[in-house]
Enzyme design. Structure first.
Site, PDB file in Angstrom:
ATOM      1  N   GLU A 217       0.834  -1.208   0.000  1.00 41.52           N
ATOM      2  CA  GLU A 217       0.000   0.000   0.000  1.00 41.52           C
ATOM      3  C   GLU A 217       0.870   1.260   0.000  1.00 41.52           C
ATOM      4  O   GLU A 217       0.642   2.200  -0.769  1.00 41.52           O
ATOM      5  CB  GLU A 217      -0.892   0.031   1.260  1.00 41.52           C
ATOM      6  CG  GLU A 217      -1.927  -1.068   1.336  1.00 41.52           C
ATOM      7  CD  GLU A 217      -1.434  -2.295   2.094  1.00 41.52           C
ATOM      8  OE1 GLU A 217      -0.216  -2.598   2.028  1.00 41.52           O
ATOM      9  OE2 GLU A 217      -2.252  -2.956   2.741  1.00 41.52           O
ATOM     10  N   GLY A 271       6.736  -2.051  14.478  1.00 41.04           N
ATOM     11  CA  GLY A 271       5.923  -1.031  13.809  1.00 41.04           C
ATOM     12  C   GLY A 271       4.924  -0.374  14.749  1.00 41.04           C
ATOM     13  O   GLY A 271       4.771   0.849  14.780  1.00 41.04           O
ATOM     14  N   GLU A 357      -2.665  -6.678  17.346  1.00 44.71           N
ATOM     15  CA  GLU A 357      -1.548  -7.250  16.581  1.00 44.71           C
ATOM     16  C   GLU A 357      -0.525  -7.859  17.548  1.00 44.71           C
ATOM     17  O   GLU A 357       0.215  -8.764  17.198  1.00 44.71           O
ATOM     18  CB  GLU A 357      -0.892  -6.173  15.702  1.00 44.71           C
ATOM     19  CG  GLU A 357      -0.079  -6.754  14.565  1.00 44.71           C
ATOM     20  CD  GLU A 357       0.338  -5.725  13.519  1.00 44.71           C
ATOM     21  OE1 GLU A 357      -0.134  -5.815  12.376  1.00 44.71           O
ATOM     22  OE2 GLU A 357       1.154  -4.856  13.847  1.00 44.71           O
ATOM     23  N   HIS A 388     -24.562   7.767  22.111  1.00 42.80           N
ATOM     24  CA  HIS A 388     -25.746   7.846  21.252  1.00 42.80           C
ATOM     25  C   HIS A 388     -25.678   6.803  20.153  1.00 42.80           C
ATOM     26  O   HIS A 388     -26.337   6.934  19.121  1.00 42.80           O
ATOM     27  CB  HIS A 388     -25.870   9.258  20.675  1.00 42.80           C
ATOM     28  CG  HIS A 388     -25.982  10.280  21.763  1.00 42.80           C
ATOM     29  ND1 HIS A 388     -27.189  10.678  22.287  1.00 42.80           N
ATOM     30  CD2 HIS A 388     -25.029  10.924  22.479  1.00 42.80           C
ATOM     31  CE1 HIS A 388     -26.973  11.560  23.264  1.00 42.80           C
ATOM     32  NE2 HIS A 388     -25.662  11.709  23.406  1.00 42.80           N
ATOM     33  N   LYS A 508      -1.423 -10.992   2.624  1.00 44.37           N
ATOM     34  CA  LYS A 508      -0.648 -10.173   1.683  1.00 44.37           C
ATOM     35  C   LYS A 508      -0.230 -11.008   0.473  1.00 44.37           C
ATOM     36  O   LYS A 508      -0.298 -10.564  -0.667  1.00 44.37           O
ATOM     37  CB  LYS A 508       0.620  -9.632   2.359  1.00 44.37           C
ATOM     38  CG  LYS A 508       0.380  -8.676   3.511  1.00 44.37           C
ATOM     39  CD  LYS A 508       1.718  -8.220   4.097  1.00 44.37           C
ATOM     40  CE  LYS A 508       1.543  -7.457   5.386  1.00 44.37           C
ATOM     41  NZ  LYS A 508       2.792  -7.123   6.057  1.00 44.37           N
TER      42      LYS A 508
HETATM   43  O1  F6P Z   1       1.105  -5.793   7.987  1.00 42.20           O
HETATM   44  C1  F6P Z   1       1.345  -5.422   9.295  1.00 42.20           C
HETATM   45  C2  F6P Z   1       2.535  -4.540   9.409  1.00 42.20           C
HETATM   46  O2  F6P Z   1       3.687  -5.282   9.228  1.00 42.20           O
HETATM   47  C3  F6P Z   1       2.543  -3.812  10.726  1.00 42.20           C
HETATM   48  O3  F6P Z   1       3.068  -4.545  11.746  1.00 42.20           O
HETATM   49  C4  F6P Z   1       3.309  -2.580  10.381  1.00 42.20           C
HETATM   50  O4  F6P Z   1       3.110  -1.575  11.334  1.00 42.20           O
HETATM   51  C5  F6P Z   1       2.728  -2.259   9.038  1.00 42.20           C
HETATM   52  O5  F6P Z   1       2.536  -3.511   8.433  1.00 42.20           O
HETATM   53  C6  F6P Z   1       3.543  -1.364   8.150  1.00 42.20           C
HETATM   54  O6  F6P Z   1       4.804  -1.875   7.877  1.00 42.20           O
HETATM   55  P1  F6P Z   1       5.945  -0.973   7.279  1.00 42.20           P
HETATM   56  O7  F6P Z   1       6.240   0.117   8.234  1.00 42.20           O
HETATM   57  O8  F6P Z   1       7.098  -1.882   7.053  1.00 42.20           O
HETATM   58  O9  F6P Z   1       5.449  -0.407   5.971  1.00 42.20           O
END
Ligand code: F6P
Length: 542
Positions: A217, A271, A357, A388, A508
């Site tokens: 992403e 992360g 997580e 509410h 993924k």
């Molecule tokens: O998919 C989960 C994850 O690995 C999280 O633990 C992490 O915070 C997120 O994706 C983003 O990962 P990155 O910082 O490597 O893009």
């Protein structure tokens, strides 16, 4: 894989004791507990770093609390904590240290692990972050056309988004209003498109935040953002409009970002434990290096409290043990986090990653199946809005939900009676959740008999009340650290590794196969027939 910290908690002597205490106290309600002991509300309230935690509305008594503390000792929670703080590889499945606490050590600290002074490394990056953030704030750093930066777009997801996004809102009062921060996380093209729509490439700066620099992403959005900028101002503009936050310098370079514009961190920062690392760069631009330091100091104050306070007065220990009690002995699978603060509106979303997580796992650290339920489902919305919406279920639904009510004592935005109304609502909800209302009380209000059953409030919903003196960088840091360490305590009791996240990987991988089937128009290449049919439908409709 062997792990001394993966012991099965259900065979600990304290587990059996807790089960028997649960059985013998089944009919005792929170109301009974509150009414039986007027001193309870003082005995079960503890404070540290500007935050008080009141667990008097939990279904616990001193015997249960003692047994929970014994369970923590039998599960070697203090040893596990000390191992984490010393940099031992407590993240066993990834063979990594877990040292987010090193990110917030006071200036001048030293922490040697693996032959390196990680505190010195942290200080070096913090120094670079501070001078860059200051340059952006003062206008020293300008875009390629010489204009000042007015908009920062953080592109990241999960821990590279939720922490900074939550903190930006939480600390809005402290932020420079001349610079707006935006957060793009979703691969849905709408996210980036709508954020960029009102922005001017000449005054927009992108922070590409990704620990791995491989996340689909983030990299997809980063490329699209780059195209947007290059389309307006050419390739040469990239170095003035893109910086990276990552542990992966090779991929940052391959993306075209100069390493001089990269702010690093390390594999020992998970992360979801990274908002005070370089991942917090947007936070630092927003609130400035001094406030950022204050946030680190708040984190650190809670770290010290966790490491040194007596377990009976230790906020994260108490919070974590109460969570274990609710999950495993009262069989409550879910916790609602209810911040009575608009500034904390993204805090529940932040906590979802932190807690779920970390502890949403069914195997212990040694790979053996957990013999008890682990991490609760965490969700929530700020009060009073939630009142509410879903509070009906909290009060009278058939599933018991444990609640964390978070109130803030002082507001920077006084407006008539509103702050008092807000806190009154927080305390009223905590009271009703805990005490409920009996049929006799409902009748005494003059309620017609046919409505009595509808108006009875069962109460007995285990509720903690957190009261923050004032929401500022320091207390926000302390609040996040409180939840981090509570999550740690729970994971340590359960013997699970709270620092990996294998459960997110398969989706993924499968998505890549499905994307290929979509792009090549070959649904039948997917062996799962349900997916193949869904792809066909999508191809027919798109
Ligand atoms: O998919 C989960 C994850 O690995 C999280 O633990 C992490 O915070 C997120 O994706 C983003 O990962 P990155 O910082 O490597 O893009």
């Amino acid at each position: 894989m062997t792990n001394v910290f993966a012991a099965d908690p259900t065979i600990a002597p304290a587990w059996a004791e807790l089960a028997s205490l649960r059985d013998s106290s089944r009919t005792v309600t929170v109301r009974d507990l509150l009414d039986a002991d007027p001193a309870r509300c003082d005995k079960l309230a503890v404070a540290a770093a500007g935050i008080s935690l009141d667990i008097s509305r939990q279904r616990v008594d001193s015997h249960i609390l003692d047994a929970l503390q014994s369970l923590a000792v039998q599960q070697r929670v203090p040893e596990h904590r000390d191992a984490m703080l010393a940099g031992e590889h407590v993240n066993t499945t990834e063979d990594r240290a877990v040292l987010h606490t090193a990110l917030r050590l006071p200036p001048g600290s030293s922490l040697i692990t693996g032959g390196r002074d990680v505190a010195a490394d942290v200080a070096e990056v913090l120094g670079r972050m501070s001078s860059w953030a200051q340059d952006v704030r003062t206008g020293e750093w300008r875009g390629s056309t010489g204009e000042r930066i007015t908009d920062i777009v953080n592109i990241g997801i999960g821990g590279s988004d939720l922490g900074p996004a939550m903190a930006y809102l939480a600390l809005r009062h402290y932020s420079d209003r001349a610079i707006n921060c935006h957060f793009v996380s979703n691969v849905d093209p709408t996210d980036l498109t709508e954020v960029l729509r009102p922005l001017d490439p000449a005054t927009t700066l992108f922070i590409i935040a990704s620990k791995t620099f491989t996340t689909q992403e983030t990299m997809t959005n980063a490329s699209a953002a780059r195209d947007w900028l290059v389309g307006a101002h050419g390739e040469a503009a990239v170095s003035r409009h893109f910086v990276a936050v990552s542990t992966n310098s090779e991929l940052v370079t391959a993306f075209g970002i100069d390493l001089a514009n990269m702010f690093g961190f390390w594999d020992w920062v998970g992360g979801r434990y990274s908002m005070e690392s370089a991942i917090g760069l947007s936070t630092m631009v927003a609130i400035g290096p001094e406030h950022f330091r204050s946030m680190l100091d708040g984190f650190h104050a809670m770290d010290v409290h966790f490491a040194t306070a007596d377990p009976s007065e230790n906020l994260p220990v108490l919070m974590g043990l109460v969570a274990v009690w609710n999950r495993d002995f009262l069989d409550i699978p879910t916790t609602a986090v209810l911040p009575y603060s608009q500034y904390l509106s993204r805090f529940p979303a932040y906590l979802q990653q932190l807690t779920m997580e970390s502890n949403g796992k069914g195997v212990r650290a040694d790979g053996s199946p957990s013999s008890c339920p682990t991490g609760a489902i965490v969700w929530g919305e700020p009060g009073t809005n939630g009142q509410h919406s879903f509070y009906q279920l909290l009060h009278q639904g058939m599933s018991t939900v444990a609640c964390d009510v978070i109130a803030v004592a002082r507001t920077p935005n006084p407006l008539g009676r509103q702050q008092d109304m807000l806190v009154a609502n927080a305390l009223a909800q905590a009271s009703v959740l805990a005490r409920g209302r009996t049929a006799d009380e409902v009748r005494a209000d003059g309620t017609p008999e046919e409505l009595v059953a509808h108006k009875v409030m069962p109460g007995n919903r285990p509720t903690s009340v957190l009261m923050i003196e004032e929401l500022n960088p320091y207390t926000l840091g302390a609040l996040v650290a409180l939840y981090e360490h509570s999550v740690f305590v729970q994971g340590a009791v359960w013997g699970i590794n709270s620092f990996d996240q294998w459960g997110v990987e398969l989706g993924k991988k499968v998505a890549l196969g499905i994307l290929d089937a979509i792009e090549t128009g070959r649904p039948t290449a997917i062996s799962d027939p349900a997916s193949a049919r869904s792809i066909e439908r999508y191809l027919a409709l798109r």
